[in-house]
Design a protein around this motif. Structure first.
Motif, PDB file in Angstrom:
ATOM      1  N   UNK A   1      40.701  58.532  -7.909  1.00  0.00           N
ATOM      2  CA  UNK A   1      42.110  58.795  -9.480  1.00  0.00           C
ATOM      3  C   UNK A   1      43.512  59.428  -8.071  1.00  0.00           C
ATOM      4  N   UNK A   2      43.854  60.308  -8.171  1.00  0.00           N
ATOM      5  CA  UNK A   2      44.981  60.641  -7.479  1.00  0.00           C
ATOM      6  C   UNK A   2      45.197  59.617  -6.195  1.00  0.00           C
ATOM      7  N   UNK A   3      44.414  59.208  -5.365  1.00  0.00           N
ATOM      8  CA  UNK A   3      44.324  59.422  -4.380  1.00  0.00           C
ATOM      9  C   UNK A   3      45.120  57.430  -4.559  1.00  0.00           C
ATOM     10  N   UNK A   4      45.090  56.760  -5.417  1.00  0.00           N
ATOM     11  CA  UNK A   4      45.579  55.473  -5.456  1.00  0.00           C
ATOM     12  C   UNK A   4      46.748  55.989  -6.353  1.00  0.00           C
TER      13      UNK A   4
ATOM     14  N   UNK B   1      35.098  47.811 -13.355  1.00  0.00           N
ATOM     15  CA  UNK B   1      36.686  47.925 -13.095  1.00  0.00           C
ATOM     16  C   UNK B   1      37.545  48.877 -13.757  1.00  0.00           C
ATOM     17  N   UNK B   2      37.965  47.811 -12.088  1.00  0.00           N
ATOM     18  CA  UNK B   2      39.046  49.985 -11.695  1.00  0.00           C
ATOM     19  C   UNK B   2      38.368  50.513 -11.781  1.00  0.00           C
ATOM     20  N   UNK B   3      37.450  50.425 -11.155  1.00  0.00           N
ATOM     21  CA  UNK B   3      36.382  51.040 -10.869  1.00  0.00           C
ATOM     22  C   UNK B   3      37.025  53.081  -9.667  1.00  0.00           C
ATOM     23  N   UNK B   4      37.849  51.650  -8.323  1.00  0.00           N
ATOM     24  CA  UNK B   4      38.049  52.614  -7.385  1.00  0.00           C
ATOM     25  C   UNK B   4      39.518  53.660  -8.095  1.00  0.00           C
ATOM     26  N   UNK B   5      39.819  53.053  -8.463  1.00  0.00           N
ATOM     27  CA  UNK B   5      40.863  54.312  -9.727  1.00  0.00           C
ATOM     28  C   UNK B   5      39.870  55.068 -10.675  1.00  0.00           C
TER      29      UNK B   5
END
Length: 454
Positions: free
Chosen positions: A120-123, A112-116
């Motif tokens: 991190x700050x890339x998103x 869950x919310x793994x990309x973030x």
């Protein structure tokens, strides 16, 4: 003396009697022509802008379609010629104690919310829009559908070597496909992938990690797969019903196939190497990247993981440009409550505005606390969203949000100082700050987990 009267030529007489344009008339005509030309220019400019906006929207829809198709294809192969949960699989000869990647082998694993969490700050753009994309790891035979026959497994100085049968039909089909541009044997049996082994006469599978493959001859005379020392292969001793002969050679033969794990997530590819810089470079570098929408862009990517759960850099692929959101729901099977009835009950946990904890606890990693039970998942619901490259919309109140939390527009922060969070409206006269979004949904069955009862 007589004189003759000269009569003027008729054409000259008519010409001398015609009236020319005055300066005022010329000025009026020029002004009218200028107005018509200006109107035509404005119409063509608006038409060109409309065409560009619609072209960007079409490109966004195409990117979402391509990304969804690729993700769907991999999900349908989840647990294919592999294990839905290696820690609980009764067909696994011995649960490996290491490495970490092999211990986590499962059909799917959703974070869950793994990309973030991973990037991190890339998103920051997705975060400003209230979007927190997930990530997913898919495990299975994703690189080849073949079962390769092997002749023997030998132990040479502590290294296990699996010798394939070069005359087998699977090898011959692979060689023919390679001649036509398909993957070669060395590409299929690539280092860091897993090798699932079924020894003839045994009912359980062994797992090893590929170190290298040696193909001798063209056409091949010998094809040898060297396995890494960790985790090694279980020994066939005592009352064991599966394994390999220690210190000798398992010559009964059998079949092997390659298993790999890939991760899908959303991240930025800017500054990740020359192979990607050209793909994500601004279309018009001379313009401010905030205004063109290129600054802070993110993509849907696919990358293969090694046996230690680390990414293999050479496998990083851009799947969908300008991707901004990725969410998952699941359908799981639970045991029926009626005595004597083995048919499971299917419960669907769809994507909601607030993340459903049961989705992520069921499809959690096998070493999470508590560990997940991904073998119970029968279908995965996917929501993938992309945006247009440049902003071309203003959004007023109320802010459009779908019932499942889906955003209908995507705010690009940094264009207007007072509009940096989804729901903000740019002041009158400011450039547009919202880009259009394209969102696709799919419910994808996992056929290789359809009959798992444990």
């Amino acid at each position: 003396m007589t004189t003759s009267r000269r009569t003027p030529h008729p054409a000259r007489a008519r010409a001398s009697g015609q009236r020319g344009f005055t300066l005022v008339e010329l000025l009026v005509a020029m002004a009218a022509g200028l107005v018509v030309s200006l109107a035509a220019f404005l119409l063509s400019k608006n038409a060109t802008r409309f065409f560009q906006n619609e072209a960007r929207a079409s490109a966004s829809h195409l990117a979402a379609t391509i990304g969804m198709n690729r993700l769907t294809a991999d999900l349908q192969r989840a647990a294919y010629l592999s294990s839905p949960n290696i820690l609980q699989d009764p067909e696994v000869c011995q649960v490996p104690a290491s490495p970490d990647g092999l211990k986590r082998l499962a059909g799917i694993s959703i974070l869950g919310q793994g990309s973030e969490l991973l990037h991190g700050t890339e998103l920051s753009q997705s975060d400003a829009n209230g979007l927190h994309p997930d990530s997913i790891i898919i495990g299975g035979s994703l690189n080849s559908t073949e079962l390769f026959e092997f002749r023997k497994i030998s132990d040479e100085s502590g290294d296990w070597i699996v010798e394939l049968n070069p005359s087998s039909t699977a090898v011959q089909r692979t060689l023919e496909r390679a001649r036509g541009g398909g993957q070669s044997l060395t590409q299929i049996f690539a280092p860091h992938r897993f090798l699932r082994i079924m020894v003839r006469g045994q009912e359980k599978f062994l797992y090893g990690v590929i170190d290298q493959v040696n193909v001798v001859g063209d056409p091949p005379i010998t094809i040898s797969i060297l396995l890494k020392a960790d985790p090694g292969l279980p020994a066939l001793v005592g009352l064991a019903d599966c394994g390999v002969t220690p210190g000798g050679s398992t010559g009964d033969g059998g079949w092997v196939n390659v298993v790999s794990r890939v991760r899908y997530d959303i991240r930025s590819l800017a500054g990740k190497g020359t192979a990607y810089d050209a793909l994500v470079a601004p279309v018009t570098p001379s313009l401010t990247s905030d205004l063109t929408g290129d600054n802070g862009r993110t993509e849907l990517v696919r990358v293969e993981l090694d046996e230690n759960d680390a990414e293999l850099p050479d496998t990083l692929e851009l799947i969908a440009e300008y991707a901004v959101d990725l969410k998952f729901g699941i359908s799981i099977a639970t045991a029926g409550t009626v005595p004597g009835v083995t048919n499971p009950q299917i419960t669907r946990y769809p994507i909601m505005a607030t993340d459903n904890a049961l989705v992520y606890s069921t499809a959690a990693a096998l070493d999470a606390g508590p560990p997940g039970t991904p073998q119970r998942v029968r279908a995965v619901q996917v929501r993938l969203s992309t945006r247009t490259r440049a902003p071309d919309r203003d959004v007023g109140l109320p802010v459009p949000v779908g019932p499942d939390g889906r955003r209908l527009r995507f705010l690009i922060p940094g264009i207007v100082a007072s509009a940096n969070t989804y729901g903000n409206t740019a002041p009158s006269g400011s450039p547009p700050v919202y880009a259009r979004m394209r969102t696709l949904y799919a419910d994808i069955a996992l056929p290789n987990q359809a009959y798992v009862q444990w």
